[in-house]
Design an enzyme around this catalytic site. Structure first.
Site, PDB file in Angstrom:
ATOM      1  N   GLU A 279       0.603  -4.144  -5.225  1.00 22.76           N
ATOM      2  CA  GLU A 279       1.086  -4.708  -3.876  1.00 22.76           C
ATOM      3  C   GLU A 279      -0.278  -5.222  -3.315  1.00 22.76           C
ATOM      4  O   GLU A 279      -0.151  -6.354  -2.410  1.00 22.76           O
ATOM      5  CB  GLU A 279       1.637  -3.708  -3.003  1.00 22.76           C
ATOM      6  CG  GLU A 279       2.983  -3.233  -3.350  1.00 22.76           C
ATOM      7  CD  GLU A 279       4.169  -4.087  -3.444  1.00 22.76           C
ATOM      8  OE1 GLU A 279       4.060  -5.222  -2.882  1.00 22.76           O
ATOM      9  OE2 GLU A 279       4.858  -4.225  -4.481  1.00 22.76           O
ATOM     10  N   ASP A 360      -0.159  -7.939 -11.086  1.00 20.32           N
ATOM     11  CA  ASP A 360      -0.008  -7.043 -12.364  1.00 20.32           C
ATOM     12  C   ASP A 360      -1.569  -6.966 -12.951  1.00 20.32           C
ATOM     13  O   ASP A 360      -2.132  -5.800 -13.010  1.00 20.32           O
ATOM     14  CB  ASP A 360       0.841  -7.495 -13.454  1.00 20.32           C
ATOM     15  CG  ASP A 360       2.324  -6.973 -13.019  1.00 20.32           C
ATOM     16  OD1 ASP A 360       2.317  -6.407 -12.040  1.00 20.32           O
ATOM     17  OD2 ASP A 360       3.132  -7.124 -13.727  1.00 20.32           O
TER      18      ASP A 360
HETATM   19 ZN   LIG Z   1       5.014  -7.928  -7.087  1.00 19.63          ZN
END
Ligand SMILES: [Zn+2]
Length: 427
Positions: A279, A360
Site C-alpha cells: 500500500e 508489489d
Molecule cells: Zn495494490
C-alpha cells in the site's frame, strides 16, 4: 419517432450486453475446463476441497452476473424507449415550477428510483450467494440500514451539489462546464479529507491498532519507508463480510492506515507488514496522485461532452425531451456514458495492473524478500475463494489486479536488490 441517434444507442446497449455475456461465457468455460483437479501451479497453495469450493463460488457469481447483465440491459432499454423520463421531467416541472431546485430534485429522484430495481439482486448476492459460501456476516437490519444511510447521505451531499452545478449554468453561461468540473473536483478533494472523519465512521467502527508487536512492526515500516501516517486503525469489516482488505485514507496530515480486522485474523505479522508495504508502494510511486489526475481529466472530458450534447436538439429529441434545460442532458449522459467507457476498461485495468506490479516490487524491496508478500497473496486468494484460473480475455477486461500467478511470477523473477539505506523519518 425513432431517430438514428436512438438506434445507435440501442446498438451500444446490445453490444455491451453481448460483450459482457460473451466474456462471462468464456470465463465459465475456462474455469470448468480447469475444475477437475488443482492445476499444477497451485498444488502447493491450495488444497483440493478449497479449490473445488472456489470453482463453485466463481460459477455461482458468473450465473448471477449473467442474470444481472441481461436484466440491466433490458431495464435500460425500457427506460429509454418508454418515454418515462421525459414524462417524469414534465411532471416535476409542472409540480415545482421550472427552477434549478426542481431540476435537481428530478435528477436525484430518478437516481434513487433507478437503484430500486437492482435491490433484489444485491440482496440475493449478499444473503444467498455470499451466505452459501460462508462470507456473509451482515444482518438484514444492518443491510437495510446501510442503504438508508446511503440515501440520506446522497440527499445531504448529492442534492446540493446538483443544485450548485445547475446554478453554475445560470451564473457562468457558456463556460459552465469548466466551473462545474472545478466544483466537482473541489468537492472530491474535500471528501478525501472529510469522508474518513465524518462518513466512514457512520458505517464502521475504527479503533487504533493496540500496542504490541504488530503495531511496532508497522510503524517501523512506515518510518523505514518515510511514510508519514498519523495512525493505524482497525476497521470492523467482519461486521458485514469475511472478505478482507487494507487501505489508507485522507492525505497529508490526515493520513490514516486502515486494516480490516478480517485481514489481521487471516495473515501473519510479516505478511501484514508486506501488505502495508504494498500500500505504501502505491503512495510512494505516486499511483494515487496519478489515478486522481486521470479521473479528473476523465470528468473534464465528461463535462465538456455534456456541454456539447446540451446544445444538440437531436440528442434531446431522440429520447423524447424538449431541448433547452441542462438536466435531461446530465441524466442521459449519466445513463449512457457507461456504454462507451465500458470499452475502455481493458486500458484502465492494464494501467491499474501495472501499478499493482510496481507496488508489489516496492514491497519486496523494502521487505528485502518477496516471501511475505507472496505468502499474504496466497492466503488472501485462498480465503476469498478467488478464481485462480480466469480466462485471459476476462481478466484483461475486468481485473484491476493481476492474478495470483502473474504476481508471484513477477515477484520471483525480480532480482531483489541489496537493501537500500532508507533514512528513518524524523517525525
Ligand atoms: Zn495494490
Amino acid at each position: 419517432m425513432i431517430t438514428i441517434a436512438f438506434w445507435f444507442v440501442l446498438g451500444l446497449v446490445l453490444a455491451k450486453c453481448a460483450a459482457q455475456l460473451w466474456l462471462d461465457h468464456l470465463n465459465r468455460q475456462y474455469v470448468r475446463a480447469h475444475a477437475d483437479t488443482v492445476p499444477a501451479a497451485f498444488r502447493d497453495i491450495i488444497d483440493e476441497p478449497t479449490y473445488a469450493k472456489s470453482v463453485k463460488y466463481t460459477l455461482a457469481k458468473n450465473r448471477l452476473a449473467r442474470i444481472e447483465t441481461s436484466y440491466n440491459a433490458t431495464l435500460l432499454l425500457i427506460i429509454l424507449s418508454s418515454g418515462v423520463l421525459p414524462w417524469g421531467f414534465r411532471l416535476f416541472m409542472s409540480w415545482l415550477g421550472p427552477s434549478v431546485w426542481a431540476s435537481a430534485a428530478f435528477l436525484f429522484t430518478v437516481g434513487v428510483v433507478l437503484t430500486l430495481p437492482g435491490l433484489p439482486l444485491e440482496w440475493y448476492h449478499q444473503f444467498r450467494l455470499e451466505q452459501r459460501f460462508g462470507f456473509n456476516t451482515t444482518t438484514q437490519r444492518l443491510w437495510w440500514l446501510d442503504r438508508l444511510k446511503g440515501l440520506l447521505l446522497g440527499l445531504a451531499l448529492g442534492y446540493p451539489l446538483l443544485v450548485l452545478v445547475l446554478k453554475l449554468v445560470e451564473w457562468t453561461g457558456g463556460w459552465w462546464w469548466l466551473w462545474a468540473w472545478g466544483t466537482l473536483l473541489a468537492f472530491q478533494l474535500l471528501m478525501l479529507v472529510v469522508a474518513p472523519v465524518l462518513i466512514l465512521p457512520l458505517f464502521n467502527k475504527f479503533t487504533p491498532l493496540p500496542e504490541g508487536g504488530l503495531r511496532e512492526r508497522l510503524f517501523n515500516l512506515a518510518a523505514r519507508t518515510r511514510f508519514h501516517a498519523r495512525s493505524i486503525q482497525v476497521m470492523d469489516g467482519s461486521k458485514r463480510s469475511r472478505h478482507s482488505n487494507a487501505f489508507f485514507t485522507g492525505f497529508g496530515g490526515f493520513r490514516k492506515i486502515v486494516l480490516f480486522d478480517t485481514l489481521i485474523q487471516q495473515l501473519a505479522e510479516p505478511e501484514l507488514e508486506a501488505v502495508l508495504a504494498h500500500e505504501i508502494g502505491h503512495f510512494k510511486k505516486k499511483h494515487i496522485t496519478k489515478t486522481l489526475l486521470l479521473s479528473a481529466l476523465g470528468s473534464l472530458a465528461g463535462f465538456f461532452i455534456i456541454s456539447l450534447l446540451a446544445k444538440q436538439e437531436w440528442f434531446y429529441g431522440a429520447f423524447g425531451f424538449t431541448p433547452g434545460p441542462l438536466a435531461p442532458a446530465l441524466l442521459l449522459f449519466g445513463l449512457l456514458s457507461g456504454l462507451v467507457t465500458f470499452w475502455f476498461s481493458p486500458l484502465a485495468h492494464w494501467w491499474s495492473r501495472r501499478h499493482e506490479f510496481q507496488a508489489d516490487a516496492f514491497a519486496a524491496e523494502v521487505m528485502n524478500e518477496p516471501g511475505p508478500l507472496i505468502g499474504a497473496l496466497r492466503k488472501l486468494n485462498e480465503k476469498n475463494l478467488s478464481n485462480l484460473t480466469p480466462h485471459p480475455a476476462y481478466s484483461r477486461f475486468y481485473y484491476s489486479h493481476p492474478t495470483l500467478l502473474e504476481r508471484e511470477r513477477a515477484l520471483q523473477g525480480q532480482r531483489v536488490r541489496r537493501p537500500r539505506l532508507l533514512r528513518p523519518c524524523s517525525s
